[in-house]
Design an enzyme around this catalytic site. Sequence first.
Site, PDB file in Angstrom:
ATOM      1  N   GLU A  74      51.248  80.171  54.895  1.00 56.83           N
ATOM      2  CA  GLU A  74      51.652  78.873  55.445  1.00 56.83           C
ATOM      3  C   GLU A  74      53.104  78.865  55.922  1.00 56.83           C
ATOM      4  O   GLU A  74      53.443  78.189  56.896  1.00 56.83           O
ATOM      5  CB  GLU A  74      51.430  77.757  54.417  1.00 56.83           C
TER       6      GLU A  74
ATOM      7  N   HIS B 221      43.202  69.143  46.835  1.00 56.27           N
ATOM      8  CA  HIS B 221      42.651  69.256  48.191  1.00 56.27           C
ATOM      9  C   HIS B 221      42.282  67.887  48.745  1.00 56.27           C
ATOM     10  O   HIS B 221      41.411  67.784  49.598  1.00 56.27           O
ATOM     11  CB  HIS B 221      41.406  70.150  48.213  1.00 56.27           C
TER      12      HIS B 221
END
Lengths: 343, 326
Positions: free
Chosen positions: B60, B129
Amino acid sequence: MLDKATAKPATKTALNDDIGEATRLELYRSQVNIRECEQRAYDLFLQNLVKGTSHLSLGQEAIAAGFATAMKKGDLSFCTYRGHAHTLARGVPFEKVLGELMQRDNGLMRGKGGSMHLMSPEHGVMGSYAIIGAHLPIACGAAWRAQYKGHGDVSVCFFGDGTTNIGAFHEALNFAAIWKLPVVFVCENNFYMEYTPIGDVTAVPNPAGDRASAYGLEKIVIDGNDADVVYRTAQKAFEKARSGGGPSLIECLTYRHSGHSRADPAKYRPEGELEKWKERDPIKIYRERLKHFGIGDDVIAGIDAEVKRTVDEATEACKAAPNPPMDILTTDVYADGGFAWRN
Amino acid sequence: MAELTYRDAVARGIAQEMTRDPDVVFLGEDVAKAGGVFKATVGLLDQFGPLRVRDTPISEQAILGAAMGAAMTGLKPIAEIMFSDFFAVCFDYIANEFPKSRYMTNGQTKCPLVVRTGNGAGSRFGAQHSQSVENWCMMIPGLKVVAPSSPVDVIGLLAASVRDPDPVIFLEHKSLYPTKGEVPDGEILDTLGTAKILRPGRDATILALALMVPRALAAAEKLAAEHGIDCEVIDVRSLVPLDTQTILGSVAKTHRAFSVEENPRLCGWGAEIMSIIADEAFYDLDGPLVRITTPHCPLPAADILEDAILPTVDRIVDRVRKTLNA
Ligand SMILES: Cc1ncc(C[n+]2csc(CCOP(=O)(O)OP(=O)(O)O)c2C)c(N)n1
Ligand SMILES: [Mg+2]
């Protein structure tokens, strides 16, 4: 662990070699520029005229000079808070750098960035980054642009030994390798992070070099105090990058003569270590090199005097420069020039 | 005019911008060959090729860092972070790098990029999530923050984000991907910093964002049908820049304001808006400013628990009714 004493001595090169006199004088001048300006920054700090922090590259000049001299116009430099050297090496004037360190209106960023954030895109200096590791991925992105647009430029990313232990280093190396990006990663291994010896906290002796194979790259560890060695290594890596061969990771062995940052007396270093490295002072090495190639003391002294005079002039200009005006306080937060976030 | 899902609107918006401008590039994990884990980017690789639509490793920081380097040097990258929760592993770029570079360099650099991400709850994925992280981004000077609630807004606001010269965080709501809406043919371009009044009303203003928008609308219908309360529903759409004029104008008319926020309560986006209303429209108000939020609690996975923790239509109806009848 790496024995600091094993940094290889400068190798004598043949006369009339590949580098040549003009480039050698350029390499010398660049190193002296950095030495003189960094020394001045330190003196100004002692006079309480450099505010905030500052991270000097005294003793590490050969790396900045060697790489910048091998760069072409359009190549991009990305460096850390220890970035005055790389900024100067790309041709940013002393006054702009010292002005920023002194947080004056004549500084490179008019005092809004400070010593850790020097940037000058018009000189190819794409920023100094103060969060360890942040700029390695950023350099990859600039290299991606070059690759996609078919531009021939190389992104060159400088960082310290301590940076090889943060995640962004490993993400960027893998990323650059799989995309075959024209980026050159340069680790300035000065054997310390802030105060901790790098060997105490790193699983391998060469913090960058021993990681290269994990990314399919050649292990390159060089004498970072010999500008000729640095210059030649840079040329080779740039050539590889420009011809589509992908990234390189180069570890340059060096040593900082001063503390980590302005306030650090560097008492954590064993006695005699600094003295030993000062024998291998890059500027001392290079003066010998110039003499070896038949360049006279007068030429060398001339360069020294001229650089000192220019730094003196820049110092005076900075001392006379006003503080930044209040009307820039909230400018350039957004692209419209201001900081408005609502209607 | 055609009916399109929110998911397909993402691909259409990206394709529209990549067709318009060859400097628009797109990168992220599983976005190219696989078309994205939410299948929101299917077809882009075939249409634009592997130099412009690129699969990345699970990195990321490299994704956002590379987007920034490309943006600084002339490209207009769109970067995908699969789940907005993962902002936490690349937050340096969001908090320190994108938004500070222009200011620190006194305007010498630019960072025109878009970070798209799957935000929000409803998928029963649990606490790591499912978060709504709009308030993580909203508090950072230098960023713009957008969260569309309908397919047409996805396209129009995405186009505006790509064309915007500043870094934009573009929050797609995961639970909205399968929802459908009418979308006109041809190019669609919207404006950042504009809220939309989706249902005009007289008695109270309800401010909502993303998944909370359809819930606020459903609550307004119920309040009208069952309690005779006529609510104005505003889709805030853009947190930065914020369209305070539309909000203050509505409150001046209804004299009441409610926010429906999916983010956990503390420092949620509604707190900022309510403070603006308290500051600038205090004498327009006939009652307290009420925030309906997810509580100060991580999100549970089990469907019945997750459903219970987010603001629901019934909770909105209940709070509005009780506040107006108090
Ligand atoms: C992410 C992050 N962690 C810690 C720091 C604090 N810090 C600043 S410089 C430094 C040492 C870095 O060492 P190295 O990479 O070897 O570079 P050098 O200073 O020796 O050039 C540390 C730990 C930081 N700026 N960013
Ligand atoms: Mg170091």
